[in-house]
Write a protein that holds these residues in place. Structure first.
Motif, mmCIF file in Angstrom:
data_model
loop_
_atom_site.group_PDB
_atom_site.id
_atom_site.type_symbol
_atom_site.label_atom_id
_atom_site.label_comp_id
_atom_site.label_asym_id
_atom_site.label_seq_id
_atom_site.Cartn_x
_atom_site.Cartn_y
_atom_site.Cartn_z
ATOM 1 N N MET A 1 -17.597 -17.986 -50.679
ATOM 2 C CA MET A 1 -17.894 -16.781 -49.926
ATOM 3 C C MET A 1 -17.301 -16.870 -48.519
ATOM 4 S SD MET A 1 -19.321 -13.818 -49.462
ATOM 5 C CE MET A 1 -20.598 -13.424 -50.597
ATOM 6 N N ASN A 2 -17.489 -18.022 -47.874
ATOM 7 C CA ASN A 2 -16.974 -18.206 -46.525
ATOM 8 C C ASN A 2 -15.458 -18.009 -46.478
ATOM 9 O OD1 ASN A 2 -17.339 -18.876 -43.712
ATOM 10 N ND2 ASN A 2 -16.393 -20.848 -44.176
ATOM 11 N N LEU A 3 -14.743 -18.575 -47.451
ATOM 12 C CA LEU A 3 -13.284 -18.432 -47.483
ATOM 13 C C LEU A 3 -12.880 -16.971 -47.656
ATOM 14 C CD1 LEU A 3 -10.467 -19.678 -47.485
ATOM 15 C CD2 LEU A 3 -10.715 -20.042 -49.947
ATOM 16 N N ALA A 4 -13.552 -16.271 -48.550
ATOM 17 C CA ALA A 4 -13.244 -14.848 -48.777
ATOM 18 C C ALA A 4 -13.484 -14.034 -47.500
ATOM 19 C CB ALA A 4 -14.086 -14.298 -49.923
ATOM 20 N N LEU A 5 -14.540 -14.340 -46.784
ATOM 21 C CA LEU A 5 -14.830 -13.626 -45.541
ATOM 22 C C LEU A 5 -13.799 -13.937 -44.462
ATOM 23 C CD1 LEU A 5 -18.691 -14.029 -45.608
ATOM 24 C CD2 LEU A 5 -17.444 -11.854 -45.706
ATOM 25 N N TRP A 6 -13.347 -15.193 -44.392
ATOM 26 C CA TRP A 6 -12.283 -15.544 -43.446
ATOM 27 C C TRP A 6 -10.982 -14.821 -43.787
ATOM 28 C CZ3 TRP A 6 -12.009 -17.410 -38.776
ATOM 29 C CH2 TRP A 6 -13.037 -18.200 -38.288
ATOM 30 N N ILE A 7 -10.642 -14.769 -45.062
ATOM 31 C CA ILE A 7 -9.421 -14.080 -45.485
ATOM 32 C C ILE A 7 -9.516 -12.599 -45.145
ATOM 33 C CG2 ILE A 7 -8.088 -13.351 -47.509
ATOM 34 C CD1 ILE A 7 -8.716 -16.165 -48.691
ATOM 35 N N ALA A 8 -10.654 -11.985 -45.435
ATOM 36 C CA ALA A 8 -10.842 -10.566 -45.130
ATOM 37 C C ALA A 8 -10.708 -10.316 -43.630
ATOM 38 C CB ALA A 8 -12.209 -10.100 -45.639
ATOM 39 N N ALA A 9 -11.332 -11.162 -42.820
ATOM 40 C CA ALA A 9 -11.243 -10.998 -41.367
ATOM 41 C C ALA A 9 -9.811 -11.192 -40.880
ATOM 42 C CB ALA A 9 -12.186 -11.977 -40.668
ATOM 43 N N GLY A 10 -9.118 -12.167 -41.458
ATOM 44 C CA GLY A 10 -7.728 -12.403 -41.074
ATOM 45 C C GLY A 10 -6.827 -11.232 -41.424
ATOM 46 N N LEU A 11 -6.991 -10.709 -42.624
ATOM 47 C CA LEU A 11 -6.175 -9.554 -43.036
ATOM 48 C C LEU A 11 -6.455 -8.341 -42.152
ATOM 49 C CD1 LEU A 11 -6.359 -9.863 -46.928
ATOM 50 C CD2 LEU A 11 -4.380 -10.313 -45.458
ATOM 51 N N LEU A 12 -7.732 -8.097 -41.889
ATOM 52 C CA LEU A 12 -8.089 -6.962 -41.045
ATOM 53 C C LEU A 12 -7.574 -7.163 -39.617
ATOM 54 C CD1 LEU A 12 -9.501 -4.367 -41.771
ATOM 55 C CD2 LEU A 12 -11.619 -5.332 -40.888
ATOM 56 N N ALA A 13 -7.588 -8.394 -39.137
ATOM 57 C CA ALA A 13 -7.054 -8.681 -37.806
ATOM 58 C C ALA A 13 -5.553 -8.393 -37.743
ATOM 59 C CB ALA A 13 -7.340 -10.127 -37.412
ATOM 60 N N VAL A 14 -4.829 -8.717 -38.807
ATOM 61 C CA VAL A 14 -3.391 -8.421 -38.855
ATOM 62 C C VAL A 14 -3.161 -6.910 -38.805
ATOM 63 C CG1 VAL A 14 -1.336 -8.523 -40.323
ATOM 64 C CG2 VAL A 14 -2.745 -10.562 -40.010
ATOM 65 N N VAL A 15 -3.957 -6.167 -39.558
ATOM 66 C CA VAL A 15 -3.864 -4.705 -39.539
ATOM 67 C C VAL A 15 -4.145 -4.187 -38.128
ATOM 68 C CG1 VAL A 15 -4.969 -2.577 -40.368
ATOM 69 C CG2 VAL A 15 -4.405 -4.400 -41.979
ATOM 70 N N ALA A 16 -5.186 -4.740 -37.497
ATOM 71 C CA ALA A 16 -5.565 -4.297 -36.157
ATOM 72 C C ALA A 16 -4.481 -4.617 -35.130
ATOM 73 C CB ALA A 16 -6.895 -4.946 -35.759
ATOM 74 N N VAL A 17 -3.894 -5.802 -35.220
ATOM 75 C CA VAL A 17 -2.813 -6.162 -34.291
ATOM 76 C C VAL A 17 -1.616 -5.237 -34.475
ATOM 77 C CG1 VAL A 17 -1.063 -7.928 -33.793
ATOM 78 C CG2 VAL A 17 -3.460 -8.567 -33.931
ATOM 79 N N SER A 18 -1.260 -4.985 -35.716
ATOM 80 C CA SER A 18 -0.114 -4.123 -36.001
ATOM 81 C C SER A 18 -0.325 -2.714 -35.434
ATOM 82 C CB SER A 18 0.109 -4.066 -37.515
ATOM 83 O OG SER A 18 1.094 -3.136 -37.831
ATOM 84 N N GLY A 19 -1.464 -2.129 -35.764
ATOM 85 C CA GLY A 19 -1.750 -0.790 -35.248
ATOM 86 C C GLY A 19 -1.934 -0.783 -33.749
ATOM 87 N N GLY A 20 -2.569 -1.817 -33.228
ATOM 88 C CA GLY A 20 -2.819 -1.887 -31.798
ATOM 89 C C GLY A 20 -1.551 -2.003 -30.983
ATOM 90 N N ILE A 21 -0.635 -2.833 -31.440
ATOM 91 C CA ILE A 21 0.636 -2.976 -30.720
ATOM 92 C C ILE A 21 1.403 -1.664 -30.712
ATOM 93 C CG2 ILE A 21 2.934 -4.043 -30.852
ATOM 94 C CD1 ILE A 21 1.506 -6.662 -31.616
ATOM 95 N N SER A 22 1.477 -1.004 -31.873
ATOM 96 C CA SER A 22 2.253 0.243 -31.916
ATOM 97 C C SER A 22 1.608 1.324 -31.049
ATOM 98 C CB SER A 22 2.429 0.730 -33.355
ATOM 99 O OG SER A 22 1.192 1.085 -33.922
ATOM 100 N N LYS A 23 0.298 1.466 -31.112
ATOM 101 C CA LYS A 23 -0.357 2.514 -30.326
ATOM 102 C C LYS A 23 -0.367 2.195 -28.830
ATOM 103 C CE LYS A 23 -3.405 4.031 -34.044
ATOM 104 N NZ LYS A 23 -3.241 2.931 -34.998
ATOM 105 N N THR A 24 -0.375 0.937 -28.492
ATOM 106 C CA THR A 24 -0.424 0.558 -27.078
ATOM 107 C C THR A 24 0.951 0.599 -26.422
ATOM 108 O OG1 THR A 24 -2.323 -0.878 -27.523
ATOM 109 C CG2 THR A 24 -1.152 -1.246 -25.455
ATOM 110 N N PHE A 25 1.979 0.183 -27.149
ATOM 111 C CA PHE A 25 3.280 -0.019 -26.510
ATOM 112 C C PHE A 25 4.385 0.946 -26.948
ATOM 113 C CE2 PHE A 25 1.118 -4.173 -26.412
ATOM 114 C CZ PHE A 25 0.989 -4.297 -25.036
ATOM 115 N N VAL A 26 4.207 1.664 -28.053
ATOM 116 C CA VAL A 26 5.225 2.620 -28.495
ATOM 117 C C VAL A 26 4.848 4.001 -27.951
ATOM 118 C CG1 VAL A 26 6.293 3.714 -30.505
ATOM 119 C CG2 VAL A 26 5.714 1.281 -30.577
#
Length: 127
Positions: A1-26
């Motif tokens: 369970m812990n590994l699945a939650l870490w993977i989910a958080a990591g994937l969501l963090a990648v999505v957030a970074v991607s969207g955040g960079i584009s909305k902040t700097f483009v």
């Protein structure tokens, strides 16, 4: 369970970074012509940047508190905030008739809900 939650958080963090960079700097004029970015034409540049900064903060909040073991409760709290952000995104894309983006945001919402459920429930960080 812990590994699945870490993977989910990591994937969501990648999505957030991607969207955040584009909305902040483009520039919003460039975002407005990208598929799914048409909503930015109706929003102020400050609002778009604010959403971008919130997404970057979400990426940090999904990972850093747990890694540093400083207030790890912030991970599910951040995921809960992400759910609210995705509800707004789903409403915005729904009003524009962009069903594919509504579904995509629903998937992101479900991942965040899994993190909230897991970290507040069966898979909390133990200190």
């Amino acid at each position: 369970m812990n590994l699945a939650l870490w993977i989910a958080a990591g994937l969501l963090a990648v999505v957030a970074v991607s969207g955040g960079i584009s909305k902040t700097f483009v520039p919003k004029e460039k975002l407005a012509v990208v598929r799914g970015g048409g909503w930015t034409a109706d929003a102020s540049a400050g609002f778009v940047r604010t959403l971008g900064v919130l997404e970057l903060l979400a990426a940090v909040g999904l990972i850093v508190p747990a890694v540093l073991d400083i207030a790890p409760v912030l991970v599910p709290v951040t995921a809960l905030c992400w759910i609210l952000l995705m509800l707004g995104a789903m409403i915005t894309h729904g009003r524009r008739g962009e069903a594919a983006f509504v579904v995509l945001n629903l998937i992101y919402l479900a991942v965040a809900a899994f993190i909230v459920w897991g970290r507040f429930g069966p898979g909390p960080f133990s200190g």
